[in-house]
Design a protein around this motif. Structure first.
Motif, PDB file in Angstrom:
ATOM      1  N   UNK A 179      -3.065   5.119  -1.915  1.00  0.00           N
ATOM      2  CA  UNK A 179      -4.387   4.747  -1.427  1.00  0.00           C
ATOM      3  C   UNK A 179      -4.702   5.462  -0.119  1.00  0.00           C
ATOM      4  N   UNK A 180      -3.650   5.764   0.651  1.00  0.00           N
ATOM      5  CA  UNK A 180      -3.781   6.519   1.883  1.00  0.00           C
ATOM      6  C   UNK A 180      -3.065   7.849   1.710  1.00  0.00           C
ATOM      7  N   UNK A 181      -3.611   8.905   2.335  1.00  0.00           N
ATOM      8  CA  UNK A 181      -3.100  10.260   2.153  1.00  0.00           C
ATOM      9  C   UNK A 181      -2.824  10.894   3.510  1.00  0.00           C
ATOM     10  N   UNK A 201      -5.912   9.798   6.005  1.00  0.00           N
ATOM     11  CA  UNK A 201      -7.249   9.486   5.496  1.00  0.00           C
ATOM     12  C   UNK A 201      -7.117   8.725   4.184  1.00  0.00           C
ATOM     13  N   UNK A 202      -8.217   8.076   3.791  1.00  0.00           N
ATOM     14  CA  UNK A 202      -8.176   7.306   2.551  1.00  0.00           C
ATOM     15  C   UNK A 202      -8.644   8.156   1.372  1.00  0.00           C
ATOM     16  N   UNK A 203      -8.376   7.662   0.197  1.00  0.00           N
ATOM     17  CA  UNK A 203      -8.671   8.441  -1.010  1.00  0.00           C
ATOM     18  C   UNK A 203     -10.167   8.670  -1.190  1.00  0.00           C
ATOM     19  N   UNK A 204     -10.979   7.688  -0.860  1.00  0.00           N
ATOM     20  CA  UNK A 204     -12.426   7.869  -1.001  1.00  0.00           C
ATOM     21  C   UNK A 204     -12.931   8.973  -0.077  1.00  0.00           C
ATOM     22  N   UNK A 246      -0.643   3.986  11.114  1.00  0.00           N
ATOM     23  CA  UNK A 246      -1.328   3.050  10.221  1.00  0.00           C
ATOM     24  C   UNK A 246      -1.970   1.915  11.000  1.00  0.00           C
ATOM     25  N   UNK A 247      -1.246   1.346  11.965  1.00  0.00           N
ATOM     26  CA  UNK A 247      -1.804   0.243  12.746  1.00  0.00           C
ATOM     27  C   UNK A 247      -3.049   0.700  13.517  1.00  0.00           C
ATOM     28  N   UNK A 248      -2.958   1.868  14.145  1.00  0.00           N
ATOM     29  CA  UNK A 248      -4.081   2.402  14.914  1.00  0.00           C
ATOM     30  C   UNK A 248      -5.272   2.711  14.003  1.00  0.00           C
ATOM     31  N   UNK A 249      -4.991   3.327  12.865  1.00  0.00           N
ATOM     32  CA  UNK A 249      -6.036   3.703  11.912  1.00  0.00           C
ATOM     33  C   UNK A 249      -6.775   2.468  11.403  1.00  0.00           C
ATOM     34  N   UNK A 250      -6.029   1.457  11.017  1.00  0.00           N
ATOM     35  CA  UNK A 250      -6.639   0.254  10.449  1.00  0.00           C
ATOM     36  C   UNK A 250      -7.373  -0.553  11.510  1.00  0.00           C
ATOM     37  N   UNK A 288       0.849  -1.200   0.000  1.00  0.00           N
ATOM     38  CA  UNK A 288       0.000   0.000   0.000  1.00  0.00           C
ATOM     39  C   UNK A 288       0.879   1.243   0.000  1.00  0.00           C
ATOM     40  N   UNK A 289       0.545   2.184  -0.864  1.00  0.00           N
ATOM     41  CA  UNK A 289       1.295   3.429  -0.949  1.00  0.00           C
ATOM     42  C   UNK A 289       0.609   4.500  -0.100  1.00  0.00           C
ATOM     43  N   UNK A 290       1.414   5.195   0.714  1.00  0.00           N
ATOM     44  CA  UNK A 290       0.946   6.329   1.503  1.00  0.00           C
ATOM     45  C   UNK A 290       1.573   7.582   0.912  1.00  0.00           C
TER      46      UNK A 290
END
Length: 295
Positions: free
Chosen positions: A85-87, A159-162, A105-109, A1-3
């Motif tokens: 995919x993540x910003x 945040x995510x792209x959507x 990332x771990x906390x967010x997911x 996954x690209x940030x």
């Protein structure tokens, strides 16, 4: 996954290099994750362009505005160019601790959030200071607190792209409080997660900060609330909270204008906000209970 990490900058050569290096120095990323950095030079007229040209790393993309268009335009340009995919955002005068991306990332997911932020360390005039209790970062649906005070830090968010496609962009017509505007639009639709570790160093006190250069910031907060009331789909409770805070901030701004012999400005704001002030004075229905769960 690209940030993708977007860093806007205007006339901060040393600071932006520190910010970029802090992202390049991120450690222990989860397997399969990587970073790209997009630096948007927003019309710098000092040594910033030369400083950025010393950064030779394939993960860093440089974009330049020939004229200063403002931080909203710079962030929007960087986010439009992002491939991740993540910003994430990082202001040029702030920097990340080495574990920021991995821990966040771990906390967010784990929380299933669309947008979340970390806590931060405050540095003022080169010294670490403790924020007041009112600046503590909440989690979840905290529109009421966010209307009073900006409680989300751009340098701390992920945040995510959507999410960005739904909520963005930053408003380039706002010379300040553009983040306050975006977070209000966020909080009527989404809860905001919190990773409680202090993983960002946020600096302040320097003379080129927008909050120090621009007088009457409440004017732009009033514009943000006016936009929210006109355009956002809100529950009756959310609308009531927004109207109440708009009325309070309008009273302060109008009184301040009169105190400084700016009666024309006081009258202009009264006329501009009259529909909301009238609505607030009218009998309002009993607010509903939001009862909103995470999505």
């Amino acid at each position: 996954m690209l940030v993708s990490v977007v860093i806007p900058v205007h006339n901060r050569p040393a600071e932006v290099l520190r910010a970029v290096r802090s992202v390049l120095g991120q450690k222990n990323l989860p397997t399969g994750h990587c970073l790209e950095i997009i630096v948007v030079d927003d019309g710098s007229t000092d040594a910033t362009p030369e400083a950025l040209r010393t950064v030779r790393n394939p993960r860093v993309q440089l974009i330049r505005h020939e004229t200063n268009l403002g931080v909203s335009a710079a962030r929007n340009r960087g986010l439009a160019a992002a491939q991740g995919e993540m910003l994430a955002l990082l202001d040029s005068d702030d920097w990340w601790l080495p574990e920021k991306t991995a821990v966040h990332l771990r906390c967010h997911q784990a929380g299933g959030w669309r947008i979340s932020q970390t806590d931060e360390i405050w540095i003022r005039h080169g010294r670490r200071v403790n924020p007041k209790d009112k600046h503590g970062k909440p989690e979840g649906w905290f529109l009421e607190q966010a209307l009073k005070l900006c409680l989300i830090s751009p340098s701390c968010v992920l945040f995510d792209r959507e999410f960005w496609d739904e909520i963005g962009p930053f408003d380039p017509l706002l010379p300040a409080c553009e983040d306050y505007d975006l977070w209000l639009r966020t909080l009527v639709r989404h809860p905001v997660g919190l990773c409680p570790q202090k993983l960002v160093c946020k600096t302040g006190g320097h003379p080129d900060q927008l909050s120090r250069k621009i007088i009457g910031l409440d004017l732009y907060r009033l514009q943000a609330m006016d936009k929210l009331l006109r355009n956002a789909k809100m529950t009756p409770r959310q609308r009531e909270m927004t109207l109440r805070e708009l009325r309070a901030k309008a009273a302060i701004y109008i009184q301040g204008s009169l105190k400084h012999d700016r009666s024309d400005e006081a009258q202009r704001v009264k006329e501009w906000l009259r529909p909301w002030l009238t609505e607030m004075n009218a009998e309002t229905p009993r607010p509903d209970v939001e009862g909103i769960t995470r999505t």
